[in-house]
Design an enzyme around this catalytic site. Structure first.
Site, PDB file in Angstrom:
ATOM      1  N   HIS A 149      76.287  98.107 108.455  1.00 24.47           N
ATOM      2  CA  HIS A 149      77.780  97.916 108.294  1.00 24.47           C
ATOM      3  C   HIS A 149      77.697  96.943 108.482  1.00 24.47           C
ATOM      4  O   HIS A 149      77.935  95.560 108.290  1.00 24.47           O
ATOM      5  CB  HIS A 149      78.550  98.870 108.875  1.00 24.47           C
ATOM      6  CG  HIS A 149      79.094  99.976 108.218  1.00 24.47           C
ATOM      7  ND1 HIS A 149      77.871 101.226 107.757  1.00 24.47           N
ATOM      8  CD2 HIS A 149      79.687 100.330 107.330  1.00 24.47           C
ATOM      9  CE1 HIS A 149      78.175 102.037 107.106  1.00 24.47           C
ATOM     10  NE2 HIS A 149      79.656 101.962 106.788  1.00 24.47           N
ATOM     11  N   HIS A 198      77.313 104.519 116.584  1.00 23.91           N
ATOM     12  CA  HIS A 198      76.630 103.540 116.752  1.00 23.91           C
ATOM     13  C   HIS A 198      76.915 103.130 118.210  1.00 23.91           C
ATOM     14  O   HIS A 198      78.104 102.510 118.626  1.00 23.91           O
ATOM     15  CB  HIS A 198      76.829 102.293 115.893  1.00 23.91           C
ATOM     16  CG  HIS A 198      75.556 101.823 114.308  1.00 23.91           C
ATOM     17  ND1 HIS A 198      74.914 101.495 114.630  1.00 23.91           N
ATOM     18  CD2 HIS A 198      76.391 101.441 113.911  1.00 23.91           C
ATOM     19  CE1 HIS A 198      74.298 101.747 113.174  1.00 23.91           C
ATOM     20  NE2 HIS A 198      75.062 102.216 112.605  1.00 23.91           N
TER      21      HIS A 198
END
Length: 242
Positions: A149, A198
């Site tokens: 992302h 993450h």
């Protein structure tokens, strides 16, 4: 001696720096990303402890604030999702083709593909585990490093900002691209850590690599233009085409 009757070259009064910003940004971002990656893979405790602390604190908030968490999931899954970013680039490529800038459109498409391939290759190579929780608020597959992302957002926004400067867009347009891009890049990075999928270093490395690919694209394009000068042509409004 009589003064020369030759007219000065139109470029003689505009000395160019031997290394433009993209030429410097690409290797610098790559180098910093490489250092961070080596430290992560080597298990450097101070960095891993910072990763764990920041992620745990944000996850605690995500569990306690379900409304805020839902908003972050909408932003990360729809607004700033990698496929959304790729769709933006695809629309830009089509727009360039319709304007007759086919070479630039191909260049942009090649950069997007290269970024995606690099991202997936590095994930497979590093194979870093994602954070794991007993009470997860979101889920994600494949490896963690780098954040797809974050890298896709940085690459997309970096390319769009370069295009705005290349086309000599007006200052309001360039500022709009800059601010929307900055919010998107920072925002998507926050959502990935906040949702617990993450580590912060995944996001930072993703940002750096995305900007590196965008800068390399701009640097190679400018170098190509310097090597292959073309006769000056003008579009219907007197502006040189892309």
């Amino acid at each position: 001696m009589a003064p020369s009757s030759r007219h000065p070259s139109p470029h003689s009064s505009q000395p160019r720096s031997p290394r433009s910003l993209p030429h410097l940004a690409a290797p610098l971002c790559t180098a910093v990303a490489a250092v961070l990656t080596v430290l992560v893979l080597a298990g450097w405790d101070p960095l891993l402890e910072l990763d764990a602390h920041v992620t745990a604190e944000l996850h605690r908030t995500a569990v306690a604030e379900p409304g805020w968490t839902r908003l972050n999931r909408v932003l990360t899954d729809w607004v700033w999702d990698p496929w959304t970013m790729r769709a933006v680039l695809l629309v830009t490529v089509v727009w360039l083709v319709l304007r007759g800038a086919r070479r630039l459109a191909f260049w942009l498409l090649a950069a997007a593909i290269a970024g995606t391939v690099l991202q997936q290759a590095l994930k497979a190579l590093f194979d870093r585990d994602r954070p794991r929780w007993s009470d997860p608020v979101d889920s994600a597959g494949f490896a963690a490093l780098p954040s797809g992302h974050a890298m896709t957002a940085a690459l997309t926004c970096g390319l769009l900002l370069w295009l705005a400067h290349l086309h000599e867009a007006g200052r309001p347009v360039r500022l709009a691209v800059l601010w929307v891009g900055a919010v998107s890049v920072a925002g998507v990075g926050f959502t990935r850590v906040y949702l617990g999928v993450h580590w912060p270093t995944d996001v930072v490395v993703g940002w750096l690599l995305g900007f590196a690919v965008a800068a390399a694209t701009a640097a190679l394009w400018s170098g190509r233009g310097a090597r292959e000068p073309r006769p000056e042509r003008h579009g219907p409004e007197g502006r040189a085409p892309w």
